[in-house]
Scaffold this motif. Structure first.
Motif, PDB file in Angstrom:
ATOM      1  N   GLU A 138       0.493  -1.533   5.671  1.00 19.91           N
ATOM      2  CA  GLU A 138       1.408  -1.628   4.527  1.00 19.91           C
ATOM      3  C   GLU A 138       0.849  -2.424   3.349  1.00 19.91           C
ATOM      4  O   GLU A 138       1.412  -2.403   2.271  1.00 19.91           O
ATOM      5  CB  GLU A 138       2.767  -2.247   4.876  1.00 19.91           C
ATOM      6  N   ARG A 139      -0.230  -3.187   3.564  1.00 24.30           N
ATOM      7  CA  ARG A 139      -0.701  -4.041   2.472  1.00 24.30           C
ATOM      8  C   ARG A 139      -2.210  -3.921   2.289  1.00 24.30           C
ATOM      9  O   ARG A 139      -2.930  -3.700   3.249  1.00 24.30           O
ATOM     10  CB  ARG A 139      -0.340  -5.499   2.753  1.00 24.30           C
ATOM     11  N   THR A 140      -2.634  -4.077   1.061  1.00 25.42           N
ATOM     12  CA  THR A 140      -4.068  -3.950   0.791  1.00 25.42           C
ATOM     13  C   THR A 140      -4.442  -4.906  -0.337  1.00 25.42           C
ATOM     14  O   THR A 140      -3.570  -5.399  -1.046  1.00 25.42           O
ATOM     15  CB  THR A 140      -4.391  -2.500   0.387  1.00 25.42           C
ATOM     16  N   ASP A 141      -5.744  -5.170  -0.507  1.00 29.03           N
ATOM     17  CA  ASP A 141      -6.199  -5.975  -1.643  1.00 29.03           C
ATOM     18  C   ASP A 141      -6.774  -5.042  -2.707  1.00 29.03           C
ATOM     19  O   ASP A 141      -7.389  -4.039  -2.370  1.00 29.03           O
ATOM     20  CB  ASP A 141      -7.294  -6.957  -1.215  1.00 29.03           C
ATOM     21  N   LEU A 142      -6.554  -5.396  -3.951  1.00 31.08           N
ATOM     22  CA  LEU A 142      -7.038  -4.558  -5.047  1.00 31.08           C
ATOM     23  C   LEU A 142      -7.887  -5.424  -5.975  1.00 31.08           C
ATOM     24  O   LEU A 142      -7.435  -6.473  -6.424  1.00 31.08           O
ATOM     25  CB  LEU A 142      -5.830  -4.012  -5.803  1.00 31.08           C
ATOM     26  N   THR A 143      -9.126  -4.995  -6.231  1.00 31.14           N
ATOM     27  CA  THR A 143     -10.019  -5.755  -7.102  1.00 31.14           C
ATOM     28  C   THR A 143     -10.407  -4.903  -8.301  1.00 31.14           C
ATOM     29  O   THR A 143     -10.647  -3.699  -8.143  1.00 31.14           O
ATOM     30  CB  THR A 143     -11.303  -6.154  -6.328  1.00 31.14           C
ATOM     31  N   PHE A 144     -10.435  -5.499  -9.482  1.00 29.91           N
ATOM     32  CA  PHE A 144     -10.892  -4.746 -10.656  1.00 29.91           C
ATOM     33  C   PHE A 144     -11.494  -5.702 -11.683  1.00 29.91           C
ATOM     34  O   PHE A 144     -11.388  -6.922 -11.535  1.00 29.91           O
ATOM     35  CB  PHE A 144      -9.742  -3.931 -11.265  1.00 29.91           C
ATOM     36  N   THR A 145     -12.154  -5.135 -12.682  1.00 25.62           N
ATOM     37  CA  THR A 145     -12.766  -5.980 -13.705  1.00 25.62           C
ATOM     38  C   THR A 145     -12.206  -5.654 -15.090  1.00 25.62           C
ATOM     39  O   THR A 145     -11.806  -4.517 -15.361  1.00 25.62           O
ATOM     40  CB  THR A 145     -14.304  -5.819 -13.757  1.00 25.62           C
ATOM     41  N   ASP A 149       0.851  -1.199   0.000  1.00 23.87           N
ATOM     42  CA  ASP A 149       0.000   0.000   0.000  1.00 23.87           C
ATOM     43  C   ASP A 149       0.881   1.242   0.000  1.00 23.87           C
ATOM     44  O   ASP A 149       1.094   1.868   1.026  1.00 23.87           O
ATOM     45  CB  ASP A 149      -0.900  -0.052   1.247  1.00 23.87           C
ATOM     46  N   GLN A 150       1.408   1.584  -1.182  1.00 22.07           N
ATOM     47  CA  GLN A 150       2.331   2.724  -1.300  1.00 22.07           C
ATOM     48  C   GLN A 150       1.967   3.576  -2.515  1.00 22.07           C
ATOM     49  O   GLN A 150       1.356   3.065  -3.439  1.00 22.07           O
ATOM     50  CB  GLN A 150       3.772   2.217  -1.574  1.00 22.07           C
ATOM     51  N   PRO A 151       2.403   4.818  -2.513  1.00 19.12           N
ATOM     52  CA  PRO A 151       2.153   5.629  -3.704  1.00 19.12           C
ATOM     53  C   PRO A 151       2.787   4.978  -4.937  1.00 19.12           C
ATOM     54  O   PRO A 151       3.880   4.410  -4.839  1.00 19.12           O
ATOM     55  CB  PRO A 151       2.855   6.960  -3.394  1.00 19.12           C
ATOM     56  N   GLY A 152       2.099   5.038  -6.052  1.00 17.99           N
ATOM     57  CA  GLY A 152       2.680   4.541  -7.297  1.00 17.99           C
ATOM     58  C   GLY A 152       2.325   3.113  -7.647  1.00 17.99           C
ATOM     59  O   GLY A 152       2.576   2.663  -8.764  1.00 17.99           O
ATOM     60  N   VAL A 153       1.738   2.392  -6.696  1.00 12.06           N
ATOM     61  CA  VAL A 153       1.477   0.979  -6.974  1.00 12.06           C
ATOM     62  C   VAL A 153       0.376   0.806  -8.032  1.00 12.06           C
ATOM     63  O   VAL A 153       0.512   0.003  -8.949  1.00 12.06           O
ATOM     64  CB  VAL A 153       1.136   0.207  -5.686  1.00 12.06           C
ATOM     65  N   ALA A 154      -0.683   1.587  -7.905  1.00  9.84           N
ATOM     66  CA  ALA A 154      -1.772   1.463  -8.892  1.00  9.84           C
ATOM     67  C   ALA A 154      -1.227   1.745 -10.292  1.00  9.84           C
ATOM     68  O   ALA A 154      -1.530   1.029 -11.245  1.00  9.84           O
ATOM     69  CB  ALA A 154      -2.903   2.426  -8.554  1.00  9.84           C
ATOM     70  N   ALA A 155      -0.402   2.752 -10.412  1.00  3.14           N
ATOM     71  CA  ALA A 155       0.165   3.084 -11.725  1.00  3.14           C
ATOM     72  C   ALA A 155       1.000   1.909 -12.241  1.00  3.14           C
ATOM     73  O   ALA A 155       0.981   1.581 -13.433  1.00  3.14           O
ATOM     74  CB  ALA A 155       1.020   4.339 -11.621  1.00  3.14           C
ATOM     75  N   LYS A 156       1.740   1.274 -11.337  1.00  5.22           N
ATOM     76  CA  LYS A 156       2.596   0.147 -11.744  1.00  5.22           C
ATOM     77  C   LYS A 156       1.779  -1.055 -12.193  1.00  5.22           C
ATOM     78  O   LYS A 156       2.188  -1.822 -13.053  1.00  5.22           O
ATOM     79  CB  LYS A 156       3.489  -0.270 -10.558  1.00  5.22           C
ATOM     80  N   ILE A 157       0.601  -1.209 -11.593  1.00  3.17           N
ATOM     81  CA  ILE A 157      -0.249  -2.347 -11.949  1.00  3.17           C
ATOM     82  C   ILE A 157      -1.001  -2.071 -13.245  1.00  3.17           C
ATOM     83  O   ILE A 157      -1.032  -2.894 -14.153  1.00  3.17           O
ATOM     84  CB  ILE A 157      -1.260  -2.641 -10.810  1.00  3.17           C
ATOM     85  N   PHE A 158      -1.620  -0.892 -13.336  1.00  3.68           N
ATOM     86  CA  PHE A 158      -2.495  -0.637 -14.478  1.00  3.68           C
ATOM     87  C   PHE A 158      -1.744  -0.169 -15.730  1.00  3.68           C
ATOM     88  O   PHE A 158      -2.244  -0.318 -16.837  1.00  3.68           O
ATOM     89  CB  PHE A 158      -3.615   0.333 -14.081  1.00  3.68           C
TER      90      PHE A 158
END
Ligand code: ADP
Ligand code: ASP
Ligand code: MG
Length: 406
Positions: free
Chosen positions: A302-309, A271-280
């Motif tokens: 420090e950790r989170t779950d991410l769900t998307f479709t 759970d850090q800045p930049g992670v969503a950008a790195k994934i998507f």
């Protein structure tokens, strides 16, 4: 005298009998003194069969050749329609996309129309000829055949209506209009006399396949008057209109669903800045469209779950892209589920009224349906639920919003 575009979908030209029935409607319009351009789809089932053939031929077929194969259904129907019209004494000729030409970009498989040259067709109108246009297809700058994405004949029709400055674009199909929801699933669905462009756009993009999304976008932009009506019955259809042409505005005007969804959950993502950008980022690079997204709040920081479709067709590729970067992205595991459906309630009335979402959640809860992901926009609320509850949810919501036919 008026200039009109008449589009017939796959079930409306499924066999010669139906082509003759459609031709009789065309003849009637022409005999009223109208200039008529007809747009036809492939006969029902033909495009699906072609898509399957291409898939069987190769896993990742060259999309330029895919277009050559899948565009062929419309060539057959337009030729047959012209023959039948001629046999009824109507002057008619067929036009392939490249003959007009309908110019598109080169995004094979889902090309966008850029320009249609209508001078030749207009000249033929003046000679009393009906134009029968193969829907779904165009030509790119390289001179190669393109297709406009599934359901694309609707867009061919609206684009042609815009280019011809037609008075009306009549979309003949196997239902007699746009309903509050898919009448094949909810028997109590009600036919709408009118629907706004905006609502129709949202309905289409959320899965109501009665009109292709791009056709509604195009109609909105060029002020094309679309009417959706039955090719089998003589009942008035649904007009797609501007908001100020709607007298009485319901809070929710329609409910759409899309089975073309797959859900991915990344477990224990840092759970850090930049992670969503790195994934998507890598998904965007692979031309994978991500639709709904939720980031769960985790107890630990420090950790989170991410769900998307993503679309079902992209699920395997998405999993491969992410698995290939598991170490770099730092997630613990990846779960995927394709047994999901997205259900959306739509209405311009939502702009000025609160509580629409709450009503949806309550109606689903009362039926024991768990909501997995939620997303909202100005005139829409969407939820992701298990696919087995599709019918139950649609019927329940239809009743809850007071949409049931008497
Ligand atoms: P065509 O072959 O004429 O293009 P489509 O199959 O693409 O026809 O679209 C018509 C179908 O759209 C209907 O048979 C119906 O099942 C489905 N549909 C989904 N939602 C709606 C809705 N809200 N109103 C009307 N039809 C809908
Ligand atoms: N024949 C094409 C399809 O099935 C285009 C259309 O019918 O609109 O997607
Ligand atoms: Mg269609």
């Amino acid at each position: 005298m008026a200039r009109i575009v008449m589009k017939f979908g796959g079930t409306s030209v499924a066999d010669l009998d139906r082509i003759r029935r459609a031709a009789a409607r065309i003849k009637a319009e022409a005999e009223r003194g109208n200039e008529v351009a007809v747009v036809v789809s492939a006969m029902a089932g033909v495009t699906n069969a072609m898509v399957q053939l291409v898939r069987d031929a190769a896993n990742l077929a060259d999309l330029r050749e895919y277009d050559v194969v899948v565009s062929s259904g419309e060539q057959v129907t337009s030729g047959l329609m012209a023959i039948v019209l001629q046999s009824m004494g109507v002057q008619a000729r067929s036009w392939m996309g490249w003959q007009i030409p309908i110019r598109t970009d080169d995004a094979h498989g889902s090309s966008r129309i850029e320009e249609i040259e209508v001078a030749d067709m207009e000249r033929r109108f003046r000679e009393g000829q009906v134009a029968v246009v193969a829907g779904f297809q165009g030509i790119d700058k390289q001179g190669r055949i393109t297709t406009l994405g599934r359901g694309g004949s609707d867009t061919s029709a609206v684009a042609l209506a815009a280019a011809l400055n037609a008075e009306r674009c009549d979309i003949y199909t196997d239902v007699d209009g746009v309903y509050t929801t898919d009448p094949r699933i909810v028997a109590k669905a009600r036919k709408l006399n009118r629907i706004t462009y905006e609502e129709m756009l949202e309905m289409a993009s959320q899965g109501a396949k009665v009109l292709q999304t791009r056709s509604v976008e195009m109609a909105m932009k060029h002020h094309v008057r679309i009417q959706v009506l039955s090719s089998f019955e003589d009942s008035p259809g649904t007009l797609v209109v501007d908001e100020d042409e709607i007298v009485e505005q319901a809070l929710v005007s329609g409910i759409a669903y899309s089975r073309d969804e797959a859900k991915i959950t990344l477990l224990r993502v840092p759970d850090q800045p930049g992670v969503a950008a790195k994934i998507f980022g890598p998904l965007a690079d692979a031309a994978i469209n991500v639709d709904m997204i939720v980031q769960n709040v985790s107890a630990e920081t420090e950790r989170t779950d991410l769900t998307f479709t993503v679309s079902k067709a992209d699920l395997e590729r998405t999993v491969a892209v992410l698995r290939g970067r598991q170490e770099e992205l730092g997630f613990a595991d990846l779960l995927s589920d394709h047994n999901v459906v997205k259900v959306s309630v739509i209405g311009v009335g939502m702009r000025s009224h609160a509580g629409v979402a709450q009503q949806m959640f309550t109606a689903l809860a009362e039926r024991g349906i768990n909501i997995q992901v939620i997303s909202t926009s100005e005139i829409k609320v969407s939820v992701l639920i298990a696919e087995e509850y599709t019918e139950l949810a649609l019927r329940g919501l239809h009743t809850a919003y007071g949409l049931d036919a008497a």
